[in-house]
Design an enzyme around this catalytic site. Sequence first.
Site, mmCIF file in Angstrom:
data_model
loop_
_atom_site.group_PDB
_atom_site.id
_atom_site.type_symbol
_atom_site.label_atom_id
_atom_site.label_comp_id
_atom_site.label_asym_id
_atom_site.label_seq_id
_atom_site.Cartn_x
_atom_site.Cartn_y
_atom_site.Cartn_z
ATOM 1 N N TYR A 1 0.823 -1.212 0.000
ATOM 2 C CA TYR A 1 0.000 0.000 0.000
ATOM 3 C C TYR A 1 0.859 1.267 0.000
ATOM 4 O O TYR A 1 0.409 2.319 -0.432
ATOM 5 C CB TYR A 1 -0.914 0.027 1.230
ATOM 6 C CG TYR A 1 -2.265 -0.625 1.032
ATOM 7 C CD1 TYR A 1 -2.374 -1.925 0.566
ATOM 8 C CD2 TYR A 1 -3.433 0.071 1.335
ATOM 9 C CE1 TYR A 1 -3.607 -2.524 0.406
ATOM 10 C CE2 TYR A 1 -4.668 -0.520 1.178
ATOM 11 C CZ TYR A 1 -4.756 -1.819 0.710
ATOM 12 O OH TYR A 1 -5.987 -2.398 0.550
ATOM 13 N N ASP B 1 -6.378 -7.124 3.784
ATOM 14 C CA ASP B 1 -7.528 -6.482 3.140
ATOM 15 C C ASP B 1 -8.441 -7.546 2.532
ATOM 16 O O ASP B 1 -9.658 -7.546 2.743
ATOM 17 C CB ASP B 1 -7.021 -5.510 2.064
ATOM 18 C CG ASP B 1 -8.147 -4.712 1.429
ATOM 19 O OD1 ASP B 1 -9.042 -4.272 2.167
ATOM 20 O OD2 ASP B 1 -8.128 -4.547 0.202
ATOM 21 N N ASP C 1 -2.847 -17.858 0.192
ATOM 22 C CA ASP C 1 -3.885 -18.445 -0.669
ATOM 23 C C ASP C 1 -4.518 -19.663 0.007
ATOM 24 O O ASP C 1 -5.745 -19.811 0.037
ATOM 25 C CB ASP C 1 -3.315 -18.792 -2.064
ATOM 26 C CG ASP C 1 -2.088 -19.683 -2.020
ATOM 27 O OD1 ASP C 1 -1.470 -19.814 -0.938
ATOM 28 O OD2 ASP C 1 -1.734 -20.271 -3.062
ATOM 29 N N LYS D 1 3.172 -15.141 1.655
ATOM 30 C CA LYS D 1 3.481 -15.978 0.495
ATOM 31 C C LYS D 1 4.992 -16.183 0.471
ATOM 32 O O LYS D 1 5.689 -15.714 -0.443
ATOM 33 C CB LYS D 1 2.990 -15.314 -0.792
ATOM 34 C CG LYS D 1 1.476 -15.368 -0.974
ATOM 35 C CD LYS D 1 0.970 -16.702 -1.506
ATOM 36 C CE LYS D 1 1.354 -16.914 -2.946
ATOM 37 N NZ LYS D 1 0.935 -18.282 -3.421
ATOM 38 N N ASP E 1 -12.256 -9.166 4.132
ATOM 39 C CA ASP E 1 -13.539 -9.126 3.415
ATOM 40 C C ASP E 1 -14.136 -10.531 3.326
ATOM 41 O O ASP E 1 -15.352 -10.720 3.491
ATOM 42 C CB ASP E 1 -13.376 -8.554 1.995
ATOM 43 C CG ASP E 1 -13.707 -7.063 1.923
ATOM 44 O OD1 ASP E 1 -13.485 -6.366 2.938
ATOM 45 O OD2 ASP E 1 -14.184 -6.606 0.874
HETATM 46 C C1 IPM Z 1 -10.414 -1.377 4.002
HETATM 47 C C2 IPM Z 1 -10.683 -0.680 2.700
HETATM 48 C C3 IPM Z 1 -9.543 0.301 2.431
HETATM 49 C C4 IPM Z 1 -8.287 -0.511 2.236
HETATM 50 C C5 IPM Z 1 -9.776 1.261 1.241
HETATM 51 C C6 IPM Z 1 -11.063 2.036 1.386
HETATM 52 C C7 IPM Z 1 -8.605 2.197 1.072
HETATM 53 O O1 IPM Z 1 -10.866 -1.605 1.686
HETATM 54 O O2 IPM Z 1 -10.240 -0.706 5.022
HETATM 55 O O3 IPM Z 1 -10.383 -2.614 4.005
HETATM 56 O O4 IPM Z 1 -8.009 -1.006 1.143
HETATM 57 O O5 IPM Z 1 -7.553 -0.668 3.224
HETATM 58 MG MG MG Z 2 -10.941 -3.630 2.327
#
Ligand code: IPM
Ligand code: MG
Length: 368
Positions: free
Chosen positions: A142, A249, A225, A192, A253
């Site tokens: 990032y 990240d 993975d 990884k 999710d």
């Molecule tokens: C998260 C989001 C952020 C990230 C974005 C909005 C920059 O997806 O906090 O998971 O990628 O970290």
């Molecule tokens: Mg995210």
Amino acid sequence: MTAPSLLILAGDGIGPEVMAQVRRVISWYGDRRGLNFDVSEDLVGGAAYDAHGVPLTDETMAKAQEVDAVLLGAVGGPNYDDLDFSLKPERGLLRLRKEMDLFANLRPAQCFDALADFSSLKRDVVAGLDIMIVRELTSGIYFGEPRGIITEGNERIGINTQRYTESEIARVARSAFELARRRSNKVCSMEKANVMESGVLWRKVVNEIHAAEYSDVELSHMYADAGAMQLCRWPKQFDVIVTDNLFGDLLSDAAAMLTGSLGMLPSASLGAPMANGRPKAMYEPVHGSAPDIAGQGKANPIACILSFAMALRYSFDEGEEATRLESAVEAVLAQGARTADLLGPEGGTPISTSEMGDAVLAALDASV
Ligand code: IPM
Ligand code: MG
């Protein structure tokens, strides 16, 4: 004693709607528990861009550095897609994380029993799930340099760099081990190492910190993975997962869906202790700004409300009050309160964002 200070940055999309419900919860704590906060509000993301031409002003950044905790809603939206990268709403959030040095991002994925049938996975795979993803938040791909889009000959090349120093790995590993000791005492580290040198170093440093300081904690390693696959196959094998910024990240999710909806997952981003002993901290729901449903009163405020519960626990040492709020959310779900994102395949009538707020406040009232 002066009231601890909170800076609310509601941001874009559904951010302001869900944060409005958190404001009601904060007021409830003042009225009913004598827990008062000195609350101020400011702009971040597209909202800040619209007002000031930047996704975070220096003044807001300075304020964020001074308060006891920041509560953030969400950033981003289709209006800003064509902006220069440096002006995109997300840069405001990334600047907060980087300049406050919030290196440990705690993303707990807990499946409330009332929602176990709403997950896309089978009930027995997710019922009772309680895992914590610790995502490194201030380094890695990032932020690594070089980055950019360059032209060589007649080809454009997009470049990002994964870069981790050993102290960056060590400090987030320590956070994960410390958390594990207060939970089920297990850490699984994901990278990884089979293809990335940064992953090789990650695994080495995690092993070194473990051997020197945390050998009482059970440690395992997985390639990220395979870890993603195991998260979907049998997530209850995990307690604490520690991983880098990008894998974290993605994995968080995925973990969110185990809980039934992305609208359920809170997070805490913590840095080093400040002079008052509290960690630098920002609390935000894992979900984004959801522009498709913004402004319609459909959004689920629970992730944002649970993020405030994390603030009570990690910034203000009010673990019991945090549990009170989490239990209130659990009770509301058990009673069948459902925003649109929480309706199962059989449908039903969803309640609105503010009705979910009403329900949580009623459950809080019933708890005292
Ligand atoms: C998260 C989001 C952020 C990230 C974005 C909005 C920059 O997806 O906090 O998971 O990628 O970290
Ligand atoms: Mg995210």
